[in-house]
Design a protein around this motif. Structure first.
Motif, PDB file in Angstrom:
ATOM      1  N   THR A  10      -3.331   7.189 -21.855  1.00  0.00           N
ATOM      2  CA  THR A  10      -2.317   7.122 -22.907  1.00  0.00           C
ATOM      3  C   THR A  10      -0.940   7.045 -22.273  1.00  0.00           C
ATOM      4  N   SER A  11      -0.041   6.366 -22.982  1.00  0.00           N
ATOM      5  CA  SER A  11       1.358   6.329 -22.588  1.00  0.00           C
ATOM      6  C   SER A  11       2.180   6.587 -23.838  1.00  0.00           C
ATOM      7  N   ASN A  12       3.040   7.583 -23.781  1.00  0.00           N
ATOM      8  CA  ASN A  12       3.794   8.029 -24.970  1.00  0.00           C
ATOM      9  C   ASN A  12       2.832   8.302 -26.133  1.00  0.00           C
ATOM     10  N   GLY A  13       1.645   8.837 -25.765  1.00  0.00           N
ATOM     11  CA  GLY A  13       0.652   9.208 -26.772  1.00  0.00           C
ATOM     12  C   GLY A  13      -0.193   8.063 -27.301  1.00  0.00           C
ATOM     13  N   LYS A  14       0.117   6.838 -26.886  1.00  0.00           N
ATOM     14  CA  LYS A  14      -0.640   5.683 -27.390  1.00  0.00           C
ATOM     15  C   LYS A  14      -1.598   5.156 -26.322  1.00  0.00           C
ATOM     16  N   PRO A  15      -2.771   4.639 -26.759  1.00  0.00           N
ATOM     17  CA  PRO A  15      -3.754   4.193 -25.759  1.00  0.00           C
ATOM     18  C   PRO A  15      -3.320   2.932 -25.004  1.00  0.00           C
ATOM     19  N   VAL A  16      -3.589   2.962 -23.719  1.00  0.00           N
ATOM     20  CA  VAL A  16      -3.394   1.780 -22.865  1.00  0.00           C
ATOM     21  C   VAL A  16      -4.715   1.570 -22.131  1.00  0.00           C
ATOM     22  N   THR A  17      -5.313   0.393 -22.285  1.00  0.00           N
ATOM     23  CA  THR A  17      -6.578   0.117 -21.596  1.00  0.00           C
ATOM     24  C   THR A  17      -6.308  -0.830 -20.430  1.00  0.00           C
ATOM     25  N   ILE A  18      -6.811  -0.425 -19.282  1.00  0.00           N
ATOM     26  CA  ILE A  18      -6.552  -1.177 -18.051  1.00  0.00           C
ATOM     27  C   ILE A  18      -7.884  -1.646 -17.467  1.00  0.00           C
ATOM     28  N   HIS A  19      -7.947  -2.923 -17.149  1.00  0.00           N
ATOM     29  CA  HIS A  19      -9.164  -3.492 -16.556  1.00  0.00           C
ATOM     30  C   HIS A  19      -8.839  -4.079 -15.186  1.00  0.00           C
ATOM     31  N   LEU A  20      -9.800  -3.970 -14.278  1.00  0.00           N
ATOM     32  CA  LEU A  20      -9.776  -4.783 -13.058  1.00  0.00           C
ATOM     33  C   LEU A  20     -10.965  -5.712 -13.149  1.00  0.00           C
ATOM     34  N   VAL A  21     -10.716  -7.007 -12.988  1.00  0.00           N
ATOM     35  CA  VAL A  21     -11.804  -7.990 -12.940  1.00  0.00           C
ATOM     36  C   VAL A  21     -11.642  -8.773 -11.644  1.00  0.00           C
ATOM     37  N   SER A  22     -12.751  -9.113 -11.013  1.00  0.00           N
ATOM     38  CA  SER A  22     -12.640  -9.866  -9.767  1.00  0.00           C
ATOM     39  C   SER A  22     -12.816 -11.347 -10.042  1.00  0.00           C
ATOM     40  N   CYS A  23     -11.738 -12.112  -9.832  1.00  0.00           N
ATOM     41  CA  CYS A  23     -11.773 -13.557 -10.044  1.00  0.00           C
ATOM     42  C   CYS A  23     -12.103 -14.226  -8.723  1.00  0.00           C
ATOM     43  N   GLY A  24     -13.377 -14.101  -8.324  1.00  0.00           N
ATOM     44  CA  GLY A  24     -13.841 -14.690  -7.081  1.00  0.00           C
ATOM     45  C   GLY A  24     -13.917 -13.673  -5.965  1.00  0.00           C
ATOM     46  N   ALA A  25     -14.367 -14.155  -4.802  1.00  0.00           N
ATOM     47  CA  ALA A  25     -14.496 -13.304  -3.617  1.00  0.00           C
ATOM     48  C   ALA A  25     -13.942 -14.060  -2.422  1.00  0.00           C
ATOM     49  N   VAL A  26     -13.439 -13.298  -1.464  1.00  0.00           N
ATOM     50  CA  VAL A  26     -12.865 -13.890  -0.256  1.00  0.00           C
ATOM     51  C   VAL A  26     -13.381 -13.103   0.951  1.00  0.00           C
ATOM     52  N   ALA A  27     -13.575 -13.788   2.060  1.00  0.00           N
ATOM     53  CA  ALA A  27     -13.841 -13.108   3.331  1.00  0.00           C
ATOM     54  C   ALA A  27     -12.762 -13.565   4.305  1.00  0.00           C
ATOM     55  N   VAL A  28     -12.267 -12.644   5.097  1.00  0.00           N
ATOM     56  CA  VAL A  28     -11.210 -12.966   6.073  1.00  0.00           C
ATOM     57  C   VAL A  28     -11.701 -12.556   7.452  1.00  0.00           C
ATOM     58  N   LYS A  29     -11.011 -12.999   8.486  1.00  0.00           N
ATOM     59  CA  LYS A  29     -11.364 -12.560   9.827  1.00  0.00           C
ATOM     60  C   LYS A  29     -11.167 -11.042   9.923  1.00  0.00           C
ATOM     61  N   THR A  30     -12.051 -10.380  10.656  1.00  0.00           N
ATOM     62  CA  THR A  30     -11.928  -8.916  10.758  1.00  0.00           C
ATOM     63  C   THR A  30     -10.575  -8.510  11.350  1.00  0.00           C
ATOM     64  N   ARG A  31     -10.075  -9.338  12.305  1.00  0.00           N
ATOM     65  CA  ARG A  31      -8.776  -9.031  12.930  1.00  0.00           C
ATOM     66  C   ARG A  31      -7.594  -9.478  12.080  1.00  0.00           C
ATOM     67  N   PHE A  32      -7.894 -10.170  10.999  1.00  0.00           N
ATOM     68  CA  PHE A  32      -6.864 -10.497  10.005  1.00  0.00           C
ATOM     69  C   PHE A  32      -6.676  -9.284   9.103  1.00  0.00           C
ATOM     70  N   ARG A  33      -7.785  -8.693   8.683  1.00  0.00           N
ATOM     71  CA  ARG A  33      -7.687  -7.500   7.832  1.00  0.00           C
ATOM     72  C   ARG A  33      -7.139  -6.313   8.610  1.00  0.00           C
ATOM     73  N   ASP A  34      -7.669  -6.101   9.819  1.00  0.00           N
ATOM     74  CA  ASP A  34      -7.242  -4.973  10.650  1.00  0.00           C
ATOM     75  C   ASP A  34      -6.706  -5.506  11.970  1.00  0.00           C
ATOM     76  N   ALA A  35      -5.400  -5.612  12.060  1.00  0.00           N
ATOM     77  CA  ALA A  35      -4.793  -6.225  13.242  1.00  0.00           C
ATOM     78  C   ALA A  35      -4.691  -5.227  14.395  1.00  0.00           C
ATOM     79  N   ARG A  36      -4.828  -5.781  15.620  1.00  0.00           N
ATOM     80  CA  ARG A  36      -4.597  -4.956  16.806  1.00  0.00           C
ATOM     81  C   ARG A  36      -3.159  -5.104  17.301  1.00  0.00           C
ATOM     82  N   PHE A  37      -2.520  -6.212  16.910  1.00  0.00           N
ATOM     83  CA  PHE A  37      -1.162  -6.500  17.370  1.00  0.00           C
ATOM     84  C   PHE A  37      -0.301  -6.842  16.152  1.00  0.00           C
ATOM     85  N   SER A  38       0.921  -7.313  16.419  1.00  0.00           N
ATOM     86  CA  SER A  38       1.765  -7.770  15.315  1.00  0.00           C
ATOM     87  C   SER A  38       2.275  -9.180  15.626  1.00  0.00           C
TER      88      SER A  38
END
Ligand SMILES: [Zn+2]
Length: 286
Positions: A10-38
């Motif tokens: 609720t926000s200010n006493g009124k209902p707010v409904t929140i959804h997460l939907v996944s619009c597709g899937a992605v795979a990235v390089k492991t070192r792209f997600r978790d970098a060892r350098f900058s």
């Protein structure tokens, strides 16, 4: 591929409904997600990396608020399954986006079908809000030719890694000035008259990347987009390999962590497998 999550608060006493939907899937390089350098070293490291992550979701948030329905980011579309999708952006973009990422999306996962499954017609959506201009967040705007599509002026003027050739020809964003301040966030814009949905600037992933905070009666819920790939990265000061600057990303991490200390915060990155469960259970960042 990914089961979404919904919650009603609720926000200010009124209902707010929140959804997460996944619009597709992605795979990235492991070192792209978790970098060892900058910087360039991080880029070389992930390009040479032979390993991809598991499939990751591409979360889009749908907010049913008393004032209207908001869609935060627009997700992927089935065209991305075709490697020639990137040809219009030139040879380098095609090589990069087809060699460093993998995509998988079915027609039912696209945002228009996901809204329909929730009983929401596109004309009920007051605005689509884009956190930043990467194609996995923008491609789904093709379903909103008559809906205001809001983008921060600064993100629009100085994007990072966008592919504008992929935008629908009619695309003219509704630019918003981040001229307010919200809690620890120096640049903000209220998306509702009730001031309970706030676009905040959270730079690092792009120069002017934004996130969306829903300030409910119980706690704050944050669609963090690509601040980081997993909540653990935020907690452990680990970074992805594609930031504009890890220093800027670290400053955003500090701001979010301070905000979570001041009031309970559910933190939802756009590619974090656990985001839907955290939304359903309202699991707060510690
Ligand atoms: Zn991104």
């Amino acid at each position: 591929m990914f089961k979404g999550g919904s919650v009603t608060v609720t926000s200010n006493g009124k209902p707010v409904t929140i959804h997460l939907v996944s619009c597709g899937a992605v795979a990235v390089k492991t070192r792209f997600r978790d970098a060892r350098f900058s910087g360039l070293a991080a880029m070389a490291d992930f390009i040479l990396d032979k390993n991809f992550t598991e499939w990751l979701p591409i979360w889009v948030m749908i907010i049913e608020h008393p004032e209207s329905v908001f869609v935060i980011d627009a997700g992927e579309i089935t065209e991305v399954n075709n490697k020639d999708y990137f040809a219009s952006s030139g040879f380098i973009a095609k090589w990069f986006d087809t060699s460093q990422f993998k995509f998988s999306i079915t027609r039912e996962e696209e945002i228009d079908e996901q809204l329909q499954a929730l009983g929401i017609t596109v004309d009920k959506v007051k605005a689509v809000v884009l956190t930043h201009l990467h194609f996995d967040h923008t491609d789904g705007i093709k379903y909103f030719p008559s809906t205001p599509i809001k983008v921060s002026t600064a993100e629009w003027q100085k994007p990072f890694g966008d592919l504008p050739k992929l935008y629908p020809s009619w695309f003219r964003p509704t630019l918003v000035e981040m001229s307010e301040q919200y809690e620890a966030f120096e640049k903000a814009h209220y998306l509702t008259a009730a001031k309970d949905i706030i676009l905040v600037e959270t730079p690092g992933h792009t120069y002017h990347h934004c996130s969306v905070i829903i300030n409910t009666d119980e706690l704050n819920i944050m669609f963090a987009a690509d601040i980081c790939y997993t909540q653990q990265q935020l907690q452990q000061n680990r970074f992805a390999g594609n930031n504009t600057s890890n220093l800027t990303a670290k400053k955003t991490y500090d701001t979010v962590n301070a905000f979570a200390q001041s009031s309970p915060l559910v933190f939802l990155p756009a590619h974090d497998i656990d985001s839907a469960e955290r939304l359903r259970q309202l699991i707060v960042l510690k």
